[in-house]
Design a protein around this motif. Structure first.
Motif, PDB file in Angstrom:
ATOM      1  N   TYR A 194       0.836  -1.207   0.000  1.00  0.00           N
ATOM      2  CA  TYR A 194       0.000   0.000   0.000  1.00  0.00           C
ATOM      3  C   TYR A 194       0.870   1.257   0.000  1.00  0.00           C
ATOM      4  O   TYR A 194       0.483   2.288   0.508  1.00  0.00           O
ATOM      5  CB  TYR A 194      -0.879  -0.066   1.252  1.00  0.00           C
ATOM      6  CG  TYR A 194      -2.031   0.905   1.358  1.00  0.00           C
ATOM      7  CD1 TYR A 194      -2.937   1.105   0.320  1.00  0.00           C
ATOM      8  CD2 TYR A 194      -2.243   1.611   2.547  1.00  0.00           C
ATOM      9  CE1 TYR A 194      -3.994   1.970   0.462  1.00  0.00           C
ATOM     10  CE2 TYR A 194      -3.308   2.480   2.698  1.00  0.00           C
ATOM     11  CZ  TYR A 194      -4.180   2.663   1.651  1.00  0.00           C
ATOM     12  OH  TYR A 194      -5.239   3.521   1.806  1.00  0.00           O
ATOM     13  N   THR A 195       2.096   1.114  -0.583  1.00  0.00           N
ATOM     14  CA  THR A 195       3.043   2.227  -0.534  1.00  0.00           C
ATOM     15  C   THR A 195       3.511   2.676  -1.912  1.00  0.00           C
ATOM     16  O   THR A 195       4.160   3.719  -2.027  1.00  0.00           O
ATOM     17  CB  THR A 195       4.299   1.824   0.267  1.00  0.00           C
ATOM     18  OG1 THR A 195       4.933   0.709  -0.394  1.00  0.00           O
ATOM     19  CG2 THR A 195       3.942   1.445   1.704  1.00  0.00           C
ATOM     20  N   GLY A 196       3.215   1.895  -2.956  1.00  0.00           N
ATOM     21  CA  GLY A 196       3.764   2.181  -4.268  1.00  0.00           C
ATOM     22  C   GLY A 196       5.138   1.597  -4.479  1.00  0.00           C
ATOM     23  O   GLY A 196       5.673   1.626  -5.583  1.00  0.00           O
ATOM     24  N   GLU A 197       5.735   1.062  -3.416  1.00  0.00           N
ATOM     25  CA  GLU A 197       7.049   0.435  -3.496  1.00  0.00           C
ATOM     26  C   GLU A 197       6.906  -1.073  -3.690  1.00  0.00           C
ATOM     27  O   GLU A 197       5.845  -1.642  -3.451  1.00  0.00           O
ATOM     28  CB  GLU A 197       7.840   0.707  -2.208  1.00  0.00           C
ATOM     29  CG  GLU A 197       8.186   2.160  -1.974  1.00  0.00           C
ATOM     30  CD  GLU A 197       9.207   2.711  -2.967  1.00  0.00           C
ATOM     31  OE1 GLU A 197       9.986   1.918  -3.550  1.00  0.00           O
ATOM     32  OE2 GLU A 197       9.232   3.942  -3.169  1.00  0.00           O
ATOM     33  N   LEU A 227       1.436   4.379  11.198  1.00  0.00           N
ATOM     34  CA  LEU A 227       0.316   4.741  10.323  1.00  0.00           C
ATOM     35  C   LEU A 227       0.522   6.080   9.624  1.00  0.00           C
ATOM     36  O   LEU A 227       0.008   6.302   8.530  1.00  0.00           O
ATOM     37  CB  LEU A 227      -0.971   4.821  11.147  1.00  0.00           C
ATOM     38  CG  LEU A 227      -1.550   3.522  11.708  1.00  0.00           C
ATOM     39  CD1 LEU A 227      -2.735   3.852  12.603  1.00  0.00           C
ATOM     40  CD2 LEU A 227      -1.977   2.588  10.587  1.00  0.00           C
ATOM     41  N   GLY A 228       1.248   6.996  10.262  1.00  0.00           N
ATOM     42  CA  GLY A 228       1.445   8.312   9.659  1.00  0.00           C
ATOM     43  C   GLY A 228       2.163   8.217   8.325  1.00  0.00           C
ATOM     44  O   GLY A 228       1.710   8.772   7.312  1.00  0.00           O
ATOM     45  N   ALA A 229       3.284   7.489   8.312  1.00  0.00           N
ATOM     46  CA  ALA A 229       4.027   7.332   7.061  1.00  0.00           C
ATOM     47  C   ALA A 229       3.294   6.420   6.093  1.00  0.00           C
ATOM     48  O   ALA A 229       3.394   6.584   4.873  1.00  0.00           O
ATOM     49  CB  ALA A 229       5.423   6.791   7.355  1.00  0.00           C
ATOM     50  N   ARG A 230       2.543   5.451   6.617  1.00  0.00           N
ATOM     51  CA  ARG A 230       1.741   4.609   5.720  1.00  0.00           C
ATOM     52  C   ARG A 230       0.775   5.488   4.915  1.00  0.00           C
ATOM     53  O   ARG A 230       0.568   5.275   3.717  1.00  0.00           O
ATOM     54  CB  ARG A 230       0.973   3.576   6.543  1.00  0.00           C
ATOM     55  CG  ARG A 230       0.217   2.532   5.716  1.00  0.00           C
ATOM     56  CD  ARG A 230      -0.317   1.415   6.617  1.00  0.00           C
ATOM     57  NE  ARG A 230      -0.960   0.345   5.866  1.00  0.00           N
ATOM     58  CZ  ARG A 230      -2.271   0.125   5.825  1.00  0.00           C
ATOM     59  NH1 ARG A 230      -3.099   0.908   6.507  1.00  0.00           N
ATOM     60  NH2 ARG A 230      -2.775  -0.869   5.133  1.00  0.00           N
ATOM     61  N   ASN A 231       0.203   6.502   5.573  1.00  0.00           N
ATOM     62  CA  ASN A 231      -0.736   7.394   4.905  1.00  0.00           C
ATOM     63  C   ASN A 231      -0.037   8.281   3.867  1.00  0.00           C
ATOM     64  O   ASN A 231      -0.542   8.450   2.754  1.00  0.00           O
ATOM     65  CB  ASN A 231      -1.462   8.255   5.935  1.00  0.00           C
ATOM     66  CG  ASN A 231      -2.553   9.096   5.317  1.00  0.00           C
ATOM     67  OD1 ASN A 231      -3.403   8.602   4.593  1.00  0.00           O
ATOM     68  ND2 ASN A 231      -2.520  10.395   5.580  1.00  0.00           N
ATOM     69  N   SER A 232       1.111   8.830   4.216  1.00  0.00           N
ATOM     70  CA  SER A 232       1.799   9.705   3.262  1.00  0.00           C
ATOM     71  C   SER A 232       2.334   8.911   2.069  1.00  0.00           C
ATOM     72  O   SER A 232       2.310   9.394   0.932  1.00  0.00           O
ATOM     73  CB  SER A 232       2.926  10.482   3.951  1.00  0.00           C
ATOM     74  OG  SER A 232       3.850   9.632   4.588  1.00  0.00           O
ATOM     75  N   LEU A 233       2.787   7.691   2.310  1.00  0.00           N
ATOM     76  CA  LEU A 233       3.276   6.844   1.214  1.00  0.00           C
ATOM     77  C   LEU A 233       2.142   6.471   0.258  1.00  0.00           C
ATOM     78  O   LEU A 233       2.292   6.564  -0.968  1.00  0.00           O
ATOM     79  CB  LEU A 233       3.917   5.578   1.788  1.00  0.00           C
ATOM     80  CG  LEU A 233       5.264   5.774   2.497  1.00  0.00           C
ATOM     81  CD1 LEU A 233       5.523   4.634   3.467  1.00  0.00           C
ATOM     82  CD2 LEU A 233       6.396   5.896   1.484  1.00  0.00           C
TER      83      LEU A 233
END
Length: 378
Positions: A194-197, A227-233
């Motif tokens: 769920y990150t595009g990576e 969760l914060g970085a999961r959302n921005s990614l």
């Protein structure tokens, strides 16, 4: 507040104690106590995932299996995608729909040969399972898997870290999955996320989840991510968050998810249509039913973050849409957002103004993803 009106206590994932040990800041999310960030902070976690490998606890997600000879045909009556012809070992993105064509939830499913393995969103899982049982429970077994944890290992170096523990996992390509063993236990791993990576999602029995997480965190490439970085990614990757960017008031066509509707379900043939809301959705696809609004990407032309629920206006000050997700994109270093706008404003390059604290912030409609995806396709 009386005892009768208090919110139910937050559930905990199998990694709860580990999050506390690692210094995570915990927040309520989807009925669970979840880590929003660790001491390194959101920006560092975001960049580490883009550069190396990040470990996410996504055990709040719902895992279930649909079993029986009629499972694929039955499930295909609930989603506007090709389930019947999905080869064993392959994964697909799907959408549970209301009878009006709105999105109940988005999900991932894998044909494991002897069953379908389905992963649904944490906040929706109780309702999803009830919906699936009500609609197709007489045609197949619907078996929730509450004793399974779910870890996501994401980033360009995820494969190096994981294959040291699970040899052979590097043979998977994007949107495929397989059964593996680790430390005497069974894992089911898909190459997805769920990150595009590039990365993996790992279903593991709750009794082994913490040990596996510790083993992964011991790898030099891996750090814990909240969760914060999961959302921005996911926003940089142009991926929808259920409840923000898609919901029961949104059709797949309005959401720009036409790519998720395979041709066999769209036109001609015995399997075209036959899913909830088909007449509306297929009408929107062929132009016989108007599409009043569309999901778009937006990039701010000033360095002012634009958050969800922000009103969007045309040059004359008329409301033409609303932001559904927005933040300062750490990779891009500029504010980005997703929004629904009137169809006339959905073309890339179109300018709109976001009303932030009463002041217009110019934004431009942009193609998504904002950051190129780096999925491993072989």
């Amino acid at each position: 507040m009386t005892a009768a009106t208090q919110d139910p206590p937050l559930q905990r994932t199998p990694l709860h104690a580990l999050h506390l040990e690692l210094g995570a800041r915990m927040v309520p999310f989807a009925g669970y106590s979840m880590p929003v960030q660790y001491p390194a902070g959101l920006m560092a976690e975001h960049h580490h995932t883009r550069d190396a490998a990040g470990l996410f606890d996504v055990s709040h997600m719902g895992q279930l299996r649909l079993a029986g000879p009629d499972a694929a045909a039955a499930f295909e009556t609930l989603v506007p995608v090709d389930v019947v012809d999905l080869p064993a070992g392959k994964q697909r993105y799907g959408l549970l729909l209301t009878d009006e064509g709105g999105i109940i939830d988005d999900l991932m499913f894998v044909n494991r040969g002897d069953d379908l393995f389905v992963i649904v969103n944490g906040a929706c899982k109780v309702g999803d399972i009830a919906h699936i049982r009500e609609r197709i429970g007489s045609r197949c077994q619907v078996v929730p898997l509450p004793d399974r944890g779910l870890l996501a290992l994401q980033g360009p170096k995820a494969v190096h870290a994981l294959r040291r523990l699970v040899p052979g996992v590097d043979k998977l390509v994007f949107m495929t999955g397989g059964a593996f063993a680790w430390d005497g236990g069974e894992l089911f791993i898909t190459r997805s996320g769920y990150t595009g990576e590039d990365g993996f999602e790992i279903s593991v029995h709750e009794s082994q989840a913490q040990a596996l997480a510790r083993a992964l965190l011991a790898q030099p490439e891996v750090q814990p991510i909240g969760l914060g970085a999961r959302n921005s990614l996911r926003l940089e990757a142009g991926l929808c968050l259920y409840g923000n960017d898609i919901d029961t008031g949104t059709t797949p066509v309005e959401a720009g998810l036409n790519w998720a509707l395979q041709k066999v379900r769209r036109s001609g043939g015995a399997r075209a249509g036959g899913f909830p809301g088909a007449s509306r959705i297929l009408g929107q696809l062929d132009g016989s039913v108007p599409v009043a609004r569309k999901r778009v990407g937006l990039v701010a032309l000033e360095r002012v973050p634009v958050r969800e629920h922000t009103e969007l206006q045309d040059a004359g000050g008329r409301k033409v849409g609303e932001v559904t997700s927005g933040l300062l994109g750490p990779t891009l270093g500029k504010p980005i957002a997703m929004a629904y706008v009137e169809a006339a404003f959905a073309s890339p390059g179109t300018r709109v103004n976001a009303l932030v604290r009463g002041k217009p912030v110019p934004m431009e409609v942009s193609a998504m993803p904002f950051v190129p995806n780096r999925y491993y396709r072989g």
